[in-house]
Design a protein around this motif. Structure first.
Motif, PDB file in Angstrom:
ATOM      1  N   THR A   1      21.682  38.432  -3.654  1.00 34.82           N
ATOM      2  CA  THR A   1      20.971  39.582  -3.114  1.00 34.82           C
ATOM      3  C   THR A   1      20.915  40.699  -4.132  1.00 34.82           C
TER       4      THR A   1
ATOM      5  N   SER B   1      21.376  44.316  -4.576  1.00 36.88           N
ATOM      6  CA  SER B   1      22.153  45.181  -3.701  1.00 36.88           C
ATOM      7  C   SER B   1      21.490  46.497  -3.355  1.00 36.88           C
TER       8      SER B   1
ATOM      9  N   SER C   1      16.919  39.598  -0.349  1.00 35.69           N
ATOM     10  CA  SER C   1      17.739  38.392  -0.427  1.00 35.69           C
ATOM     11  C   SER C   1      16.941  37.201  -0.949  1.00 35.69           C
TER      12      SER C   1
ATOM     13  N   GLY D   1      18.770  45.204  -0.567  1.00 30.04           N
ATOM     14  CA  GLY D   1      19.049  44.078   0.307  1.00 30.04           C
ATOM     15  C   GLY D   1      18.039  42.955   0.216  1.00 30.04           C
TER      16      GLY D   1
ATOM     17  N   LEU E   1      26.173  37.188  -1.845  1.00 32.26           N
ATOM     18  CA  LEU E   1      26.493  37.236  -0.431  1.00 32.26           C
ATOM     19  C   LEU E   1      27.721  36.369  -0.171  1.00 32.26           C
TER      20      LEU E   1
ATOM     21  N   PRO F   1      23.911  32.386  -1.704  1.00 29.30           N
ATOM     22  CA  PRO F   1      22.690  33.184  -1.806  1.00 29.30           C
ATOM     23  C   PRO F   1      22.925  34.371  -2.719  1.00 29.30           C
TER      24      PRO F   1
ATOM     25  N   PRO G   1      20.095  39.429   5.751  1.00 25.37           N
ATOM     26  CA  PRO G   1      19.432  39.821   4.506  1.00 25.37           C
ATOM     27  C   PRO G   1      18.881  41.232   4.545  1.00 25.37           C
TER      28      PRO G   1
ATOM     29  N   HIS H   1      24.820  35.846   6.258  1.00 21.98           N
ATOM     30  CA  HIS H   1      24.710  37.292   6.075  1.00 21.98           C
ATOM     31  C   HIS H   1      23.307  37.781   6.413  1.00 21.98           C
TER      32      HIS H   1
ATOM     33  N   SER I   1      13.927  38.083   4.345  1.00 22.64           N
ATOM     34  CA  SER I   1      13.884  37.098   3.265  1.00 22.64           C
ATOM     35  C   SER I   1      13.025  35.913   3.649  1.00 22.64           C
TER      36      SER I   1
END
Length: 273
Positions: free
Chosen positions: A73, A75, A80, A78, A46, A71, A53, A51, A23
């Protein structure tokens, strides 16, 4: 292997989510990418800002203004995106994707993008006219989107590069075609100098490996500023250029239609809060 160089006449909008990436900041080129698969483009929240990214989150959710403390994301892969950037008032409105099809034989995920807007500007410029309308009423409202494009609302498009062999020349060529088309759409054909000033900011010595972040920002006074991985590369004051660039993401023929719908709904949420 050498850098990928391709003509944008080959881009299509066939949906397919991109692969995981870091990210870091990114940039907006007219590198055409497909829209992600239907409803599978839902977004996940998140649970922690720490976490990783690169690791997809199993939970599903949608972007809402109430969630902007966390944040966000996508899914599936991933990808981010922070809920806010540059200033606390620039909030994420929607996430989309662009992908490249090479001669119909292979598809390459080029970049993911997030569109951010200053919530105070949205209210100041649009609330009086649209504040009483619901998200469903504003969805597909062309006059509403034109007002977003034309008013002096601070908006940033964040591009995150997914394809590691993308060359800056490809980015420059892509913008020359896509932004050039929009400049003709809104300002006629006599805008070659303005287009050249814009594309010349993407100089040959700039490297954009996978994970690079490009920010395309419309600031006050319709000044378009461009940064790549946190480094400013230039700015141009032009309402026409700003409008033409943003049209790629929220105009009549956006790169990602699902992303545009999400952006419309979240703009409406800004106006009602």
């Amino acid at each position: 292997m050498g850098s990928l160089r391709f003509s944008f006449s080959f881009w299509n909008n066939n949906p397919k989510p991109p692969t995981p990436h870091s990210s870091r900041p990114f940039s907006p080129f007219a590198v055409a990418l497909g829209i992600t698969a239907g409803a599978a483009t839902a977004f996940t929240l998140l649970i922690s800002s720490k976490h990783d990214p690169l690791k997809p989150v199993p939970l599903w959710g949608s972007i809402t203004m109430a969630d902007n403390a966390l944040p966000v994301t996508q899914s599936k892969n991933g990808s981010s995106f922070p809920s806010s950037i540059l200033t606390d008032s620039l909030n994420l409105l929607g996430i989309g994707f662009r992908r490249k099809s090479i001669f119909g034989l292979k598809s390459i995920d080029v970049y993911a993008f997030g569109v951010y807007a200053d919530n105070n500007d949205v209210k100041n410029y649009l609330a009086e006219k649209y504040g009483a309308l619901s998200g469903s009423q504003l969805k597909g409202n062309k006059e509403f989107i034109q007002d977003v494009l034309e008013n002096d609302i601070s908006i940033t498009v964040r591009l995150q590069i997914l394809y590691g062999k993308l060359s800056i020349r490809s980015v420059r060529n892509a913008f020359e075609e896509s932004v050039g088309t929009r400049l003709q759409k809104y300002g006629g054909s006599d805008n070659k100098e303005l287009l050249q000033r814009f594309t010349s900011l993407f100089k040959d010595d700039i490297k954009i490996p996978s994970g690079s972040v490009i920010h395309l920002s419309r600031g006050k006074g319709h000044v378009l500023s461009i940064s790549i991985d946190g480094q400013e590369v230039g700015s141009i004051e032009s309402q026409l250029l700003c409008k033409s660039l943003l049209d790629l993401y929220i105009g009549d023929e956006p790169f990602d239609k699902k992303a545009k719908e999400e952006i419309e709904l979240n703009l409406a949420s800004h106006l009602q809060n």
